[in-house]
Design a protein around this motif. Sequence first.
Motif, short mmCIF file in Angstrom:
data_model
loop_
_atom_site.label_atom_id
_atom_site.label_comp_id
_atom_site.label_asym_id
_atom_site.label_seq_id
_atom_site.Cartn_x
_atom_site.Cartn_y
_atom_site.Cartn_z
N GLY A 287 10.21 1.71 5.69
CA GLY A 287 11.57 2.25 5.68
C GLY A 287 11.74 3.71 5.31
O GLY A 287 12.85 4.24 5.41
N PHE A 288 10.66 4.38 4.91
CA PHE A 288 10.78 5.79 4.52
C PHE A 288 10.30 6.67 5.67
O PHE A 288 9.10 6.93 5.81
CB PHE A 288 10.01 6.05 3.22
CG PHE A 288 10.60 5.37 2.02
CD1 PHE A 288 11.65 5.95 1.32
CD2 PHE A 288 10.12 4.13 1.61
CE1 PHE A 288 12.20 5.31 0.21
CE2 PHE A 288 10.66 3.48 0.50
CZ PHE A 288 11.71 4.08 -0.20
N ASP A 289 11.22 7.11 6.49
CA ASP A 289 10.95 7.89 7.70
C ASP A 289 10.84 9.37 7.33
O ASP A 289 11.86 10.07 7.24
CB ASP A 289 12.06 7.65 8.72
CG ASP A 289 11.80 8.34 10.04
OD1 ASP A 289 10.90 9.20 10.12
OD2 ASP A 289 12.51 8.02 11.02
N VAL A 290 9.61 9.82 7.12
CA VAL A 290 9.39 11.19 6.66
C VAL A 290 9.83 12.21 7.71
O VAL A 290 10.45 13.23 7.38
CB VAL A 290 7.90 11.40 6.31
CG1 VAL A 290 7.64 12.85 5.91
CG2 VAL A 290 7.48 10.45 5.20
N LYS A 291 9.53 11.92 8.97
CA LYS A 291 9.85 12.87 10.04
C LYS A 291 11.35 13.15 10.13
O LYS A 291 11.78 14.30 10.25
CB LYS A 291 9.35 12.32 11.38
CG LYS A 291 9.61 13.25 12.55
CD LYS A 291 9.07 12.67 13.85
CE LYS A 291 9.37 13.58 15.03
NZ LYS A 291 8.85 13.01 16.31
N ASN A 292 12.15 12.09 10.05
CA ASN A 292 13.60 12.24 10.20
C ASN A 292 14.35 12.28 8.86
O ASN A 292 15.58 12.32 8.85
CB ASN A 292 14.14 11.10 11.06
CG ASN A 292 13.60 11.14 12.47
OD1 ASN A 292 13.73 12.16 13.15
ND2 ASN A 292 12.98 10.05 12.91
N LYS A 293 13.58 12.24 7.78
CA LYS A 293 14.18 12.27 6.42
C LYS A 293 15.29 11.22 6.30
O LYS A 293 16.44 11.50 5.94
CB LYS A 293 14.71 13.66 6.10
CG LYS A 293 13.61 14.73 6.02
CD LYS A 293 14.16 16.08 5.66
CE LYS A 293 13.04 17.10 5.47
NZ LYS A 293 12.17 17.26 6.66
N PHE B 241 0.84 -1.19 0.00
CA PHE B 241 0.00 0.00 0.00
C PHE B 241 0.89 1.25 0.00
O PHE B 241 1.80 1.36 0.82
CB PHE B 241 -0.92 0.02 1.22
CG PHE B 241 -1.81 -1.19 1.32
CD1 PHE B 241 -2.65 -1.53 0.27
CD2 PHE B 241 -1.82 -1.97 2.46
CE1 PHE B 241 -3.47 -2.64 0.36
CE2 PHE B 241 -2.64 -3.08 2.56
CZ PHE B 241 -3.47 -3.42 1.50
N GLN B 242 0.59 2.17 -0.89
CA GLN B 242 1.39 3.39 -0.96
C GLN B 242 1.39 4.16 0.36
O GLN B 242 2.37 4.78 0.74
CB GLN B 242 0.89 4.28 -2.10
CG GLN B 242 1.17 3.71 -3.47
CD GLN B 242 0.60 4.54 -4.60
OE1 GLN B 242 0.01 5.60 -4.36
NE2 GLN B 242 0.75 4.06 -5.83
N GLU B 243 0.27 4.10 1.06
CA GLU B 243 0.14 4.82 2.33
C GLU B 243 1.04 4.24 3.42
O GLU B 243 1.23 4.88 4.46
CB GLU B 243 -1.32 4.81 2.80
CG GLU B 243 -2.26 5.65 1.97
CD GLU B 243 -2.77 4.95 0.71
OE1 GLU B 243 -3.65 5.51 0.05
OE2 GLU B 243 -2.28 3.84 0.37
N HIS C 175 6.01 -3.08 -6.39
CA HIS C 175 4.66 -2.70 -6.79
C HIS C 175 3.99 -2.04 -5.59
O HIS C 175 4.02 -2.57 -4.47
CB HIS C 175 3.83 -3.94 -7.15
CG HIS C 175 4.33 -4.71 -8.32
ND1 HIS C 175 4.67 -4.14 -9.52
CD2 HIS C 175 4.52 -6.05 -8.48
CE1 HIS C 175 5.05 -5.07 -10.38
NE2 HIS C 175 4.98 -6.24 -9.77
N THR C 176 3.37 -0.89 -5.80
CA THR C 176 2.57 -0.26 -4.74
C THR C 176 1.28 0.28 -5.35
O THR C 176 1.24 0.68 -6.51
CB THR C 176 3.32 0.89 -4.04
OG1 THR C 176 3.51 1.97 -4.97
CG2 THR C 176 4.66 0.43 -3.48
N THR C 177 0.23 0.28 -4.53
CA THR C 177 -1.09 0.75 -4.97
C THR C 177 -1.74 1.51 -3.83
O THR C 177 -1.63 1.12 -2.67
CB THR C 177 -1.99 -0.44 -5.37
OG1 THR C 177 -1.28 -1.28 -6.29
CG2 THR C 177 -3.28 0.02 -6.00
N SER C 178 -2.44 2.59 -4.14
CA SER C 178 -3.13 3.34 -3.10
C SER C 178 -4.33 2.55 -2.58
O SER C 178 -4.91 1.73 -3.30
CB SER C 178 -3.61 4.69 -3.64
OG SER C 178 -4.69 4.52 -4.54
N LEU C 179 -4.72 2.81 -1.35
CA LEU C 179 -5.87 2.13 -0.76
C LEU C 179 -7.14 2.39 -1.57
O LEU C 179 -7.95 1.48 -1.79
CB LEU C 179 -6.06 2.59 0.68
CG LEU C 179 -4.97 2.20 1.67
CD1 LEU C 179 -5.11 2.98 2.97
CD2 LEU C 179 -4.99 0.70 1.94
N ALA C 180 -7.32 3.63 -2.01
CA ALA C 180 -8.51 3.97 -2.79
C ALA C 180 -8.56 3.18 -4.09
O ALA C 180 -9.63 2.70 -4.50
CB ALA C 180 -8.54 5.47 -3.07
#
Length: 278
Positions: free
Chosen positions: A158-164, A150-152, A177-182
């Motif tokens: 592993g992608f820590d947005v807060k700490n970049k 899931f993209q969300e 492969h990733t897909t959005s929940l919607a």
Amino acid sequence: MSSQFKTVTIAGGTGLLGYNIAEAFLNDGSYDVKIFRRKPKTENEKANLLASKGAEIVYVDYDQKDDLVKALKGTDVVVSVISDSTGNLFESQVPLLIAAKEASVKRFIPSEFGGEFKVGVHPIPDGKIKFEEEVIKSGLEYTIIFNGLFQEFLSWIGFDVKNKKATFYADGNKRLHTTSLADVGRYTVETLKMPEARNSFIKVAGVTMSLNEYLQKFEEISGSKWEVVVDEEVKYRYKNKIDPIPSPEENFKATLVQNDQFKDLDNDKFSFTPRPVM
């Protein structure tokens, strides 16, 4: 496209993925939608929102077959989005499948909605595979949907947005492969209108990019360069109890990222273009 089905019951329809699937069916407007929630009845904002859009909220006891069978009467399609705190998606779904067959449900869509795994890779996907086999043996029609990650949840793997900071559990060129929940919801709805989805495995992906490409997207959005840590030995250390021993959660993340990606996507069979990542 039209569908032979009228009533869809979504087990777990107020969960994160389940809510998106329920909304997709309600937005489509072609179906009567039931949402199963576990007894006892509790106040739930998502349940109230879905009810306001026309869904029927039904409280059931998954341990009582008669209760489940009664609640499933008149259902054409069951979409299982059941979650389980122990990760055992075999035991948690079996009662629903048994009741669905007794209630003369026509099609069962199990709680897969992930990657395609081989047996023995990890206990959680092993449970899914075991249940898929039960669904196929049940005699009910089925559709099993693979949509990758899931993209969300990219931050979780592993992608820590807060700490970049990005932690790679595989080489940076590894493609995911990733897909959005919607979009998972929209794919699920459209499978009911596709003859080729009957008794089939459907494989879709919103996007397919390398870890490096996902990182580039995060860096573009944040406007800064991220720290990158590469840790490809998680599963080996976990299996052999080598310090520092990874947690079960880290082991599962590495399993998801290192898993082989499926080929021959079915995206072209659907009427919409999935949203790009971020």
